[in-house]
Design a protein around this motif. Structure first.
Motif: not given
Length: 607
Positions: A216-222, A455-464
Motif C-alpha cells: 500500500e505504501l509502495v503504491n502511494e510512493l509510485t 495510507a491509513l489502511f497501510g497502518g491497519v494492515f500493520f496493526v492486524v
C-alpha cells in the motif's frame, strides 16, 4: 500424568492425555436418543462413520444450540456487549476496506467499497441470527482478496470481461462444495487441528498482512510521488504505533481498571479519528496530496450494473473451468472459517455454550452463493478478528500471584496475573455490527469514508498483521530460545525439552509458512489453500515420528479443548503420538520380558 502448567513461551498448556469416550464414566457418556443429549451416539459398525450418515452433524448442531437461543439474547444486556460492538465494528470494517482497496486496484475496479460493506453486512446478519457459533466474526479476509485478484490475472490473459461472471460461477461451485462437505459431516476432520497448524496459519496470515501494508505504501510512493508517499508512510506508521500503544496500555497495570478498559476497547476509534483529522490539517501539509478511499453512490454497485449478475450468460466451457477454482475456494474457507471458529472458542476462553461447525459451514455455503450471484467478495470467518471478538466479551480479573523464593523464610515475589473468569456469550453484538455496516452504506457515511487517507489502511494492515505475529507461539518460542538463561523462570516447561527439538519443531512450522507465503506471491497463489490444508496431516502423521509424547505435550495441544464445542466434531480424538507411546510401551515390556527369559535360560545353561 503430565503436568498442566501453561507455558508462557509455547502458548499452550501442558496437557494430560486427551480424554476419549472410552475414558469417561458411564454417567458422562452421551446417551442415545435422549432429550438432553444431542452428541453423536456411541455406536459401532458402519454407523460410526459419520460420512455415511448425511446431515447428521447439522441436525445435532441445531438441536444442541437451539435451547440457548433465548439466552444468547438476554445475556447481551451488559456493558461488554456495547464495548464489543463498537470495537468490532472498527476492527471489522477497517481491514475490510483495506482489502477492498487492494482488490479495487487489481481487479479492474470491479470490487469497491459498497460491495465490501454489503458482503460484510450480509455475513454478519446471517451468522448472528442463524449461526450456531455467533462469536465467530464473518467478513472479508485478505486471503479472499489475494484469491480474487489472482483469478483476475489469469482470466485477463484471455478476456477480462469474463471476470465478473466467472467469479460468480466460482462462488456457485464453491457453495455446492460447501453444502456437500456439511451434509456428509466432513468438518469432523477439523478436530485434528492443533497449535502446530493453527499457529502456522496465524503466522502466514500475519506475514501476508504486513506485505499488504508495505504494498500500500509502495503504491502511494509510485502513484502520488515521493512527498505524498513520505507523508503516507508517516501516517501509516504512527497509526500503527497509536493503536498498538493504546492496546498495550489497556493490558497493563497502569491507572484504574475502568480506564484501561476504555483504552483497550476504543483504541481503533481514537487512533482512526485522530489520524484522519491529521491528514486534513490545513496549511503546508496539504501541499502533499494523499490519496483517499474511493467511494461510489450509496447502495449501488461500483460498476454500472445490476446487483444480480447474469451469470447464466457465461459460455459453458468457462462454467466447467470454474469448477476447480470453486473447489479451491471451498478448501480455503474449510480451513480459514473453521479455524476462525476454533480460535474464537479456544481453550483460554471459559465458554459454556456448545458450538456447531457443520451447520455453520452449510450457512457459509449459502452466503457464498448469495455473494457470488450479487458480485460481492465472498465472506468467511476472520482469523484475527474472531478471537478478538471473544476477547472483547471476556471478563478479566487481575490478581496478585505470590511466588515464594529460596532466599529465606517470608521472602516472596508478587506479580500481577490477568485471568479470564467469564465470557458474555451472545449474538447481539454481531447483529448490531451488521446493522452498523448497513448504515455505513448510506450517502453521508460513505462521504465520511471518502475522507480517509489510503495510507491509513497501510497502518491497519500493520496493526492486524503484527498482532497476529507478536502473539503467535512461534514468536514466543523464538524469544525463549534467544533469552538469557537467568531471566527464564525455572518452572518453564520448555526447559524440559532439548533445545534442538524446539528448533526442529519451529523449523517445520516456519518451513510450512515460508512455502505458503512464497506460493502466494506468484501466479500459482490460488493453490495456497492446498498447502494450508496439508498442515493437518503433517502434524498427525509425520510429526509424531520425530518427537516424543512428552515433547509434543509441552509444545503442542488441540487448539480447542472445550468438550461442549468439540461435541460438534465428535469430540477430541486421540492423536497418533498417544497410540504410538502406548504401542512403544507395550513393545518395551515385551522386549524386557523376552530379555529376562533369555537371561534366565543363559543362567540355567551356566549352571
Amino acid at each position: 500424568m503430565a503436568d498442566k502448567t501453561r507455558s508462557r513461551f509455547s502458548g499452550s498448556r501442558v496437557p494430560s492425555r486427551q480424554r476419549t469416550p472410552n475414558d469417561l464414566p458411564q454417567s458422562e457418556l452421551p446417551q442415545e436418543k435422549t432429550a438432553k443429549s444431542y452428541t453423536y451416539e456411541n455406536v459401532t459398525g458402519w454407523r460410526q462413520y459419520r460420512v455415511l450418515r448425511p446431515c447428521r452433524g447439522m441436525y445435532h448442531d441445531i438441536r444442541r444450540r437451539l435451547p440457548y437461543y433465548w439466552s444468547d439474547i438476554t445475556d447481551a444486556f451488559t456493558y461488554r456487549t456495547i464495548a464489543s460492538t463498537i470495537r468490532m465494528y472498527f476492527v471489522n470494517i477497517l481491514p475490510a476496506l483495506a482489502y477492498t482497496l487492494d482488490m479495487y486496484r487489481k481487479t479492474g475496479e470491479f470490487f469497491g467499497v459498497t460491495e465490501a460493506l454489503f458482503s460484510s453486512a450480509l455475513a454478519a446478519m446471517v451468522f448472528s441470527l442463524l449461526g450456531a457459533q455467533p462469536l465467530t466474526i464473518v467478513g472479508i479476509t485478505g486471503l479472499i482478496s489475494l484469491f480474487n485478484y489472482t483469478i483476475y490475472e489469469i482470466i485477463a490473459q484471455y478476456d477480462s470481461s469474463l471476470y465478473p461472471l466467472f467469479m460468480a460461477w466460482t462462488g456457485i461451485w464453491a457453495a455446492i462444495f460447501h453444502w456437500i462437505v456439511a451434509m456428509f459431516n466432513l468438518c469432523d476432520y477439523m478436530r485434528y487441528v492443533t497449535d502446530f497448524s493453527s499457529e502456522s496459519f496465524g503466522m502466514y496470515v500475519g506475514i501476508i498482512y504486513m506485505i499488504k501494508g508495505v504494498e500500500e505504501l509502495v503504491n502511494e510512493l509510485t502513484v502520488e510521488g515521493p512527498v505524498s508517499g513520505y507523508l503516507s508512510c508517516i501516517i501509516a506508521i504512527l497509526y500503527f504505533a497509536s493503536v498498538y500503544s493504546l492496546e498495550k496500555m489497556g493490558q497493563s497495570t497502569l491507572w484504574k481498571p475502568w480506564f484501561r478498559g476504555i483504552l483497550a476497547d476504543y483504541a481503533y476509534v481514537f487512533a482512526t479519528l485522530f489520524w484522519v483529522g491529521f491528514s486534513h490539517i490545513p496549511g503546508r501539509l496539504q501541499d502533499a496530496h494523499v490519496s483517499q478511499l474511493p467511494v461510489t453512490k450509496a447502495f449501488y454497485p461500483t460498476q454500472p450494473r445490476d446487483w444480480l449478475l447474469d451469470f447464466w450468460n457465461l459460455p459453458v466451457k468457462w462454467i466447467f473451468v470454474a469448477i476447480p477454482f470453486g473447489f479451491l475456494v471451498m478448501l480455503l474457507f474449510y480451513y480459514d472459517h473453521n479455524v476462525s471458529s476454533i480460535t474464537a472458542q479456544a481453550r483460554q476462553f471459559p465458554l459454556k455454550k456448545p458450538g456447531g461447525f457443520h451447520w455453520d459451514f452449510f450457512l457459509l455455503g449459502c452466503t457464498t452463493f448469495i455473494a457470488a450471484i450479487l458480485g460481492l467478495p465472498l465472506p468467511n470467518g476472520l482469523v484475527p478478528q474472531a478471537p478478538v471478538h471473544t476477547d472483547s466479551l471476556t471478563v478479566y480479573e487481575t490478581k496478585l500471584e505470590i511466588i515464594p523464593t529460596a532466599e529465606g523464610e517470608g521472602t516472596e515475589i508478587r506479580r500481577p496475573v490477568v485471568e479470564a473468569v467469564a465470557v458474555v456469550e451472545q449474538r447481539v453484538s454481531h447483529f448490531l455490527m451488521g446493522l452498523a455496516l448497513i448504515g455505513t452504506m448510506t450517502g453521508p457515511l460513505l462521504a465520511m469514508l471518502h475522507t480517509m487517507p489510503s495510507a491509513l489502511f497501510g497502518g491497519v494492515f500493520f496493526v492486524v498483521g503484527w498482532g497476529s505475529i507478536e502473539s503467535n507461539a512461534i514468536t514466543q518460542k523464538l524469544v525463549f530460545l534467544m533469552s538469557e538463561d537467568r531471566f527464564i523462570q525455572r518452572d518453564e516447561p520448555l526447559l524440559s525439552i532439548p533445545r534442538r527439538k524446539i528448533w526442529l519443531f519451529i523449523g517445520l512450522q516456519v518451513l510450512g509458512v515460508a512455502a505458503t507465503v512464497a506460493v502466494s506471491q506468484t501466479i500459482a497463489a490460488i493453490g495456497f489453500p492446498v498447502l494450508i490444508i496439508l498442515l493437518i496431516p503433517l502434524r498427525t502423521h509425520l510429526i509424531p515420528k520425530w518427537f516424543t509424547l512428552r515433547e509434543l505435550e509441552v509444545m503442542d495441544d488441540f487448539t480447542c479443548t472445550n468438550e461442549q464445542v468439540l461435541a460438534s466434531l465428535g469430540g477430541a480424538p486421540k492423536l497418533p503420538e498417544h497410540t504410538r507411546a502406548q504401542d512403544w510401551g507395550l513393545e518395551r515390556r515385551r522386549s524386557e520380558q523376552r530379555f529376562g527369559l533369555q537371561r534366565q535360560r543363559a543362567g540355567n545353561l551356566r549352571r
